[in-house]
Design a protein around this motif. Sequence first.
Motif, PDB file in Angstrom:
ATOM      1  N   LEU A  63       0.672  -1.082   0.030  1.00 61.35           N
ATOM      2  CA  LEU A  63       0.120   0.183   0.005  1.00 61.35           C
ATOM      3  C   LEU A  63       0.672   1.263  -0.108  1.00 61.35           C
ATOM      4  O   LEU A  63       0.334   2.313  -0.211  1.00 61.35           O
ATOM      5  N   GLU A  64       2.100   1.029   0.080  1.00 61.43           N
ATOM      6  CA  GLU A  64       2.931   2.370   0.343  1.00 61.43           C
ATOM      7  C   GLU A  64       2.889   3.379  -0.637  1.00 61.43           C
ATOM      8  O   GLU A  64       2.974   4.489  -0.523  1.00 61.43           O
ATOM      9  N   SER A  65       2.539   2.995  -1.962  1.00 57.88           N
ATOM     10  CA  SER A  65       2.628   4.066  -3.087  1.00 57.88           C
ATOM     11  C   SER A  65       1.259   4.805  -2.931  1.00 57.88           C
ATOM     12  O   SER A  65       1.312   6.139  -3.710  1.00 57.88           O
ATOM     13  N   ARG A  66       0.258   4.209  -2.266  1.00 58.47           N
ATOM     14  CA  ARG A  66      -0.947   4.963  -2.221  1.00 58.47           C
ATOM     15  C   ARG A  66      -1.447   5.577  -0.582  1.00 58.47           C
ATOM     16  O   ARG A  66      -2.253   6.367  -0.753  1.00 58.47           O
ATOM     17  N   ALA A  67      -0.515   4.951   0.199  1.00 61.28           N
ATOM     18  CA  ALA A  67      -1.028   5.524   1.527  1.00 61.28           C
ATOM     19  C   ALA A  67      -0.189   6.720   2.199  1.00 61.28           C
ATOM     20  O   ALA A  67       1.062   6.725   1.915  1.00 61.28           O
ATOM     21  N   SER A  68      -0.875   7.542   3.215  1.00 61.35           N
ATOM     22  CA  SER A  68      -0.114   8.580   3.640  1.00 61.35           C
ATOM     23  C   SER A  68      -0.616   8.598   5.091  1.00 61.35           C
ATOM     24  O   SER A  68      -1.874   8.870   5.056  1.00 61.35           O
ATOM     25  N   ILE A  69       0.203   8.655   6.178  1.00 60.84           N
ATOM     26  CA  ILE A  69      -0.184   8.616   7.519  1.00 60.84           C
ATOM     27  C   ILE A  69       0.572   9.986   7.966  1.00 60.84           C
ATOM     28  O   ILE A  69       1.733  10.265   8.080  1.00 60.84           O
ATOM     29  N   SER A  70      -0.318  10.600   8.821  1.00 62.77           N
ATOM     30  CA  SER A  70       0.355  12.012   9.417  1.00 62.77           C
ATOM     31  C   SER A  70      -0.414  12.201  10.581  1.00 62.77           C
ATOM     32  O   SER A  70      -1.045  11.141  11.013  1.00 62.77           O
ATOM     33  N   ARG A  71       0.103  13.054  11.243  1.00 61.42           N
ATOM     34  CA  ARG A  71      -0.383  13.545  12.744  1.00 61.42           C
ATOM     35  C   ARG A  71      -0.418  15.088  12.986  1.00 61.42           C
ATOM     36  O   ARG A  71       0.157  15.794  12.251  1.00 61.42           O
ATOM     37  N   ASP A  72      -1.273  15.368  13.949  1.00 61.15           N
ATOM     38  CA  ASP A  72      -1.262  16.584  14.592  1.00 61.15           C
ATOM     39  C   ASP A  72      -1.119  16.491  15.952  1.00 61.15           C
ATOM     40  O   ASP A  72      -2.326  16.233  16.722  1.00 61.15           O
ATOM     41  N   THR A  73      -0.044  16.786  16.663  1.00 64.65           N
ATOM     42  CA  THR A  73       0.050  16.386  18.111  1.00 64.65           C
ATOM     43  C   THR A  73      -0.688  17.571  18.775  1.00 64.65           C
ATOM     44  O   THR A  73      -1.102  17.330  19.854  1.00 64.65           O
ATOM     45  N   SER A  74      -0.835  18.843  18.168  1.00 66.33           N
ATOM     46  CA  SER A  74      -1.567  19.665  19.094  1.00 66.33           C
ATOM     47  C   SER A  74      -3.175  19.446  19.217  1.00 66.33           C
ATOM     48  O   SER A  74      -3.827  19.822  20.007  1.00 66.33           O
ATOM     49  N   LYS A  75      -3.559  18.687  18.263  1.00 66.51           N
ATOM     50  CA  LYS A  75      -5.033  18.065  18.336  1.00 66.51           C
ATOM     51  C   LYS A  75      -5.186  16.682  18.915  1.00 66.51           C
ATOM     52  O   LYS A  75      -6.358  16.154  18.964  1.00 66.51           O
ATOM     53  N   ASN A  76      -4.124  16.169  18.786  1.00 66.87           N
ATOM     54  CA  ASN A  76      -3.919  14.730  19.468  1.00 66.87           C
ATOM     55  C   ASN A  76      -4.456  13.817  18.520  1.00 66.87           C
ATOM     56  O   ASN A  76      -5.478  12.837  18.957  1.00 66.87           O
ATOM     57  N   GLN A  77      -4.394  14.061  17.132  1.00 72.66           N
ATOM     58  CA  GLN A  77      -5.040  13.515  16.080  1.00 72.66           C
ATOM     59  C   GLN A  77      -3.940  12.853  15.273  1.00 72.66           C
ATOM     60  O   GLN A  77      -2.894  13.198  15.041  1.00 72.66           O
ATOM     61  N   PHE A  78      -4.456  11.652  14.634  1.00 75.79           N
ATOM     62  CA  PHE A  78      -3.702  11.153  13.447  1.00 75.79           C
ATOM     63  C   PHE A  78      -4.505  10.795  12.256  1.00 75.79           C
ATOM     64  O   PHE A  78      -5.689  10.697  12.399  1.00 75.79           O
ATOM     65  N   PHE A  79      -4.140  10.727  11.078  1.00 77.42           N
ATOM     66  CA  PHE A  79      -4.726  10.833   9.898  1.00 77.42           C
ATOM     67  C   PHE A  79      -4.309   9.555   8.895  1.00 77.42           C
ATOM     68  O   PHE A  79      -2.985   9.148   8.786  1.00 77.42           O
ATOM     69  N   LEU A  80      -5.079   9.246   8.096  1.00 74.02           N
ATOM     70  CA  LEU A  80      -4.784   8.072   7.037  1.00 74.02           C
ATOM     71  C   LEU A  80      -5.468   8.874   5.690  1.00 74.02           C
ATOM     72  O   LEU A  80      -6.383   9.228   5.580  1.00 74.02           O
ATOM     73  N   GLN A  81      -4.668   8.859   4.475  1.00 75.47           N
ATOM     74  CA  GLN A  81      -5.167   9.000   3.298  1.00 75.47           C
ATOM     75  C   GLN A  81      -4.629   7.897   2.409  1.00 75.47           C
ATOM     76  O   GLN A  81      -3.519   7.490   2.183  1.00 75.47           O
ATOM     77  N   LEU A  82      -5.729   7.370   1.539  1.00 75.31           N
ATOM     78  CA  LEU A  82      -5.428   6.312   0.955  1.00 75.31           C
ATOM     79  C   LEU A  82      -6.043   6.657  -0.300  1.00 75.31           C
ATOM     80  O   LEU A  82      -7.189   6.789  -0.886  1.00 75.31           O
ATOM     81  N   SER A  83      -5.252   6.597  -1.490  1.00 82.35           N
ATOM     82  CA  SER A  83      -5.551   7.177  -3.011  1.00 82.35           C
ATOM     83  C   SER A  83      -5.854   6.130  -3.715  1.00 82.35           C
ATOM     84  O   SER A  83      -5.773   4.751  -3.466  1.00 82.35           O
ATOM     85  N   ALA A  84      -6.666   6.426  -4.983  1.00 83.95           N
ATOM     86  CA  ALA A  84      -6.928   5.248  -6.032  1.00 83.95           C
ATOM     87  C   ALA A  84      -7.597   4.233  -5.449  1.00 83.95           C
ATOM     88  O   ALA A  84      -7.378   3.158  -5.786  1.00 83.95           O
ATOM     89  N   LEU A  85      -8.602   4.438  -4.679  1.00 79.64           N
ATOM     90  CA  LEU A  85      -9.381   3.077  -4.076  1.00 79.64           C
ATOM     91  C   LEU A  85     -10.076   2.523  -5.098  1.00 79.64           C
ATOM     92  O   LEU A  85     -10.642   2.904  -6.173  1.00 79.64           O
ATOM     93  N   THR A  86     -10.263   1.251  -4.838  1.00 77.38           N
ATOM     94  CA  THR A  86     -11.196   0.226  -5.613  1.00 77.38           C
ATOM     95  C   THR A  86     -12.215  -0.341  -4.761  1.00 77.38           C
ATOM     96  O   THR A  86     -12.036  -0.433  -3.623  1.00 77.38           O
ATOM     97  N   SER A  87     -13.016  -0.962  -5.418  1.00 74.08           N
ATOM     98  CA  SER A  87     -14.379  -1.669  -4.559  1.00 74.08           C
ATOM     99  C   SER A  87     -13.853  -2.771  -3.879  1.00 74.08           C
ATOM    100  O   SER A  87     -14.588  -2.885  -2.595  1.00 74.08           O
ATOM    101  N   GLU A  88     -12.617  -3.146  -4.013  1.00 76.19           N
ATOM    102  CA  GLU A  88     -11.966  -4.243  -3.252  1.00 76.19           C
ATOM    103  C   GLU A  88     -11.557  -3.779  -1.743  1.00 76.19           C
ATOM    104  O   GLU A  88     -11.327  -4.516  -0.848  1.00 76.19           O
ATOM    105  N   GLU A  89     -11.514  -2.300  -1.683  1.00 77.91           N
ATOM    106  CA  GLU A  89     -10.970  -1.949  -0.612  1.00 77.91           C
ATOM    107  C   GLU A  89     -12.328  -1.268   0.408  1.00 77.91           C
ATOM    108  O   GLU A  89     -11.930  -0.722   1.466  1.00 77.91           O
ATOM    109  N   THR A  90     -13.496  -1.641   0.013  1.00 81.25           N
ATOM    110  CA  THR A  90     -14.603  -1.559   0.925  1.00 81.25           C
ATOM    111  C   THR A  90     -14.158  -2.286   2.150  1.00 81.25           C
ATOM    112  O   THR A  90     -13.857  -3.616   2.288  1.00 81.25           O
ATOM    113  N   ALA A  91     -14.292  -1.659   3.511  1.00 82.98           N
ATOM    114  CA  ALA A  91     -13.703  -2.376   4.596  1.00 82.98           C
ATOM    115  C   ALA A  91     -14.188  -1.565   5.856  1.00 82.98           C
ATOM    116  O   ALA A  91     -14.627  -0.497   5.792  1.00 82.98           O
TER     117      ALA A  91
END
Length: 117
Positions: A63-91
């Motif tokens: 998934l490395e070519s399509r995934a991006s994980i980041s964070r905002d420590t001031s909000k105590n949040q972290f994030f996922l972005q996953l691009s070019a989704l297909t129907s098989e990634e329903t989950a």
Amino acid sequence: QVQLQESGPGLVKPSQTLSLTCTVSGGSIANNAWTWIRQSPGKGLEWIGVISHDGSVYYNPSLESRASISRDTSKNQFFLQLSALTSEETAVYYCARWSDAGQVDFWGQGTQVAVAA
């Protein structure tokens, strides 16, 4: 007690990018590693990636070519972005804490994401 809550869209169109947020309470994201995991219908858990306490990020190679994980420590949040989704990634997408012992010790409740036109 550490608690995690995922948020994001429940429906994404094929080829679009999924963006999810995990809000953490009861612990600082700067003190631990945090991970994203998903489970498609009828399949096992699939690890997406992890962001460590120092902000270093590691991904599932498939998934490395399509995934991006980041964070905002001031909000105590972290994030996922996953691009070019297909129907098989329903989950169900989960955020979780990755313990020093190398396993998940706290889970979010999960958020259902459907990839469909």
